[in-house]
Scaffold this motif. Structure first.
Motif, PDB file in Angstrom:
ATOM      1  N   VAL A 228     -12.401  17.922  19.615  1.00 26.12           N
ATOM      2  CA  VAL A 228     -12.654  16.888  18.501  1.00 26.12           C
ATOM      3  C   VAL A 228     -11.444  16.593  18.035  1.00 26.12           C
ATOM      4  CG1 VAL A 228     -13.549  16.234  16.477  1.00 26.12           C
ATOM      5  CG2 VAL A 228     -15.046  17.526  18.020  1.00 26.12           C
ATOM      6  N   ALA A 247     -14.277  19.857  10.434  1.00 23.06           N
ATOM      7  CA  ALA A 247     -13.967  20.950  10.609  1.00 23.06           C
ATOM      8  C   ALA A 247     -15.170  22.107  10.573  1.00 23.06           C
ATOM      9  CB  ALA A 247     -13.043  21.757   9.599  1.00 23.06           C
ATOM     10  N   CYS A 250     -17.329  21.174  13.923  1.00 20.98           N
ATOM     11  CA  CYS A 250     -16.676  21.754  15.154  1.00 20.98           C
ATOM     12  C   CYS A 250     -16.988  23.314  15.213  1.00 20.98           C
ATOM     13  CB  CYS A 250     -15.300  21.565  14.829  1.00 20.98           C
ATOM     14  SG  CYS A 250     -14.573  19.822  15.204  1.00 20.98           S
ATOM     15  N   LEU A 257     -10.552  21.834  17.381  1.00 19.96           N
ATOM     16  CA  LEU A 257     -10.317  20.591  16.717  1.00 19.96           C
ATOM     17  C   LEU A 257      -8.769  20.400  16.596  1.00 19.96           C
ATOM     18  CD1 LEU A 257     -10.911  18.745  14.362  1.00 19.96           C
ATOM     19  CD2 LEU A 257     -10.636  20.551  12.695  1.00 19.96           C
ATOM     20  N   ALA A 283      -7.452  23.168  11.744  1.00 19.89           N
ATOM     21  CA  ALA A 283      -7.604  22.591  13.020  1.00 19.89           C
ATOM     22  C   ALA A 283      -6.696  23.525  13.898  1.00 19.89           C
ATOM     23  CB  ALA A 283      -6.476  21.371  13.019  1.00 19.89           C
TER      24      ALA A 283
END
Length: 463
Positions: A228, A247, A250, A257, A283
């Motif tokens: 993503v 987040a 995900c 991410l 991330a």
């Protein structure tokens, strides 16, 4: 036989450069004076013809000498330049570089380290390590093992590198599936083409930011490995996706991410606005681009990585650059830090800027341009003939004359460009509307400049 021309490096280099720098600085001044605005007047054909006339024969039988060549071509290029240091040059994420960063870039050019092997860049490679770990720590804190970052040419290369690393490190049957919002940067879709991956799954962004519920539904329908890509600072409107919620989604689906913070990463230095990046540290990879809200000369991009083992996918051995026995003997392997071989020491200007301004100084610049955007938005909102798209998040303001059709907006923008009076961008929102775009990256812009910009737009609007 005549002596060869002087070199920039070594102990004699500064003496050779000094008179040439005077010529360059004078030419920069003269060219800007002749231009007298943010853009050369006349449009593409006029600018090209003037440049050809001023440049003359570029490969004469006998050279003109350094002073004449520099004076002629630097003056011509400056006269024909779009100058991001002019307050009315506000179309793109094209920042006016800091003088201190530009001076550091001169030193990088003079020394000319090549960042593909330690023996070409001993100190530069050590400095790169210091800067990349420092910036990664701004995002991720101090994890164990420490996070790191790779230097790139900008946001496009960083995004494409993030997709490549995800392809190489994310387990799952079948190819990697990339999911992006309709607001995502075009470099992400191009990366799937470049690497032979399926076209991205496009997730709605009805308010200009990626919809977590729609993302959740899209991930539920996809098998295999998933990446993503969220955005912290969209190119068109400067909006930030709901990073914590994305987040969470995900994590529920086991998706990797990536956050494209090419524009928004400058908020990391701002005590006032840093909260807008909550969720960034979750991330796996983050794009930073300091030739936006970092005031660096191009290029100054990075890809931050939470897990440095991901870089193993870039490992490559070329005996003349990173022979196994050299690596075992302790010489750093630089080839595995980029898809490029030869690359400039762009890290020097970044390092000098970080040290010269510190977190407070960089944060103040970011706060200043965001404040300017809010001031422009208020001017638009109070203007009876203009319409504001929304309150700005970063330093981008979308606006237009009330009731103006798209062809009128395009004509206003091109007229200002042709006259050399102002440089405005254009943005199309998810509802299909077309807007004029002002991207404010010049901290020296003042309220009078913003009022003058709106007056120019008003003056070119048909009544």
């Amino acid at each position: 036989m005549s002596s060869p021309p002087p070199l920039a490096g070594g102990t004699r280099g500064p003496d050779a450069l000094r008179p040439l720098l005077t010529t360059v600085l004078d030419a920069l001044h003269d060219g800007a004076t002749r231009r007298a605005g943010p853009l050369p007047a006349g449009g593409p054909a006029t600018v090209a013809a003037r440049l050809r006339d001023q440049a003359g024969t570029l490969l004469p039988a006998q050279g003109t000498g350094a002073d004449t060549a520099l004076r002629t071509l630097v003056t011509a290029l400056t006269e024909g330049a779009a100058d991001p240091a002019d307050p009315l040059c506000a179309a793109h994420l094209h920042c006016p570089p800091l003088a201190v960063a530009t001076a550091a870039d001169l030193a990088a050019s003079a020394l000319n380290p090549s960042m593909d092997s330690w023996d070409q860049a001993p100190a530069a490679s050590a400095l790169e390590d210091l800067v990349t770990t420092t910036l990664a720590r701004e995002i991720y804190g101090d994890p164990r093992p420490p996070a790191d970052a790779l230097v790139t040419t900008g946001g496009t290369e960083a995004n494409q590198l993030a997709v490549l690393l995800a392809r190489e490190t994310t387990p799952g049957p079948g190819p990697l599936h990339l999911l992006v919002g309709t607001n995502a940067h075009h470099s992400l879709a191009r990366a799937t083409w470049l690497y032979g991956l399926p076209d991205p799954v496009t997730v709605p962004a009805p308010t200009g930011t990626l919809d977590p519920a729609a993302l959740d539904a899209a991930l539920s329908d996809l098998p295999g490995a998933k990446l993503v890509a969220a955005t912290a600072g969209t190119t068109d409107a400067g909006l930030i996706d709901p990073l914590p919620e994305i987040a969470d989604v995900c994590e529920r689906h086991g998706a990797r991410l990536h956050i494209d913070a090419a524009y928004g990463a400058g908020l990391l230095f701002s005590a006032r606005h840093r909260r807008l990046l909550d969720g960034l540290a979750r991330a796996h990879t983050v794009t930073l681009d300091l030739h936006k809200l970092g005031w660096q000369p191009v290029a100054a991009g990075l890809l931050a990585l939470r897990d440095t083992t991901d870089t193993a996918a870039l490992t490559y051995q070329a005996d003349y650059l990173n022979a196994d026995d050299d690596t075992e003997a302790g010489l750093p392997d630089l080839l595995g830090r980029s898809l490029r071989t030869t690359r400039r020491p762009d890290i020097l200007k970044i390092a000098v800027t970080l040290k010269a301004l510190g977190r407070t100084g960089l944060g103040a610049l970011t706060d200043q341009v965001i404040a300017l955007a809010h001031h422009l938005a208020r001017l638009v909102d109070d203007h009876p003939a203009l319409e504001l798209y929304d309150t700005p998040t970063l330093s981008t303001v979308l606006f237009r004359p009330r009731g103006a059709p798209p062809e009128t907006l395009a004509a206003i923008r091109r007229a200002l460009l042709t006259e050399g009076r102002a440089v405005l961008g254009r943005a199309r929102t998810d509802d299909g509307g077309l807007w004029l775009k002002a991207t404010l990256l010049n901290p020296h812009t003042d309220p009078g400049d913003l009022a003058a910009l709106l007056k120019l737009v008003e003056g070119h609007t048909p009544r």
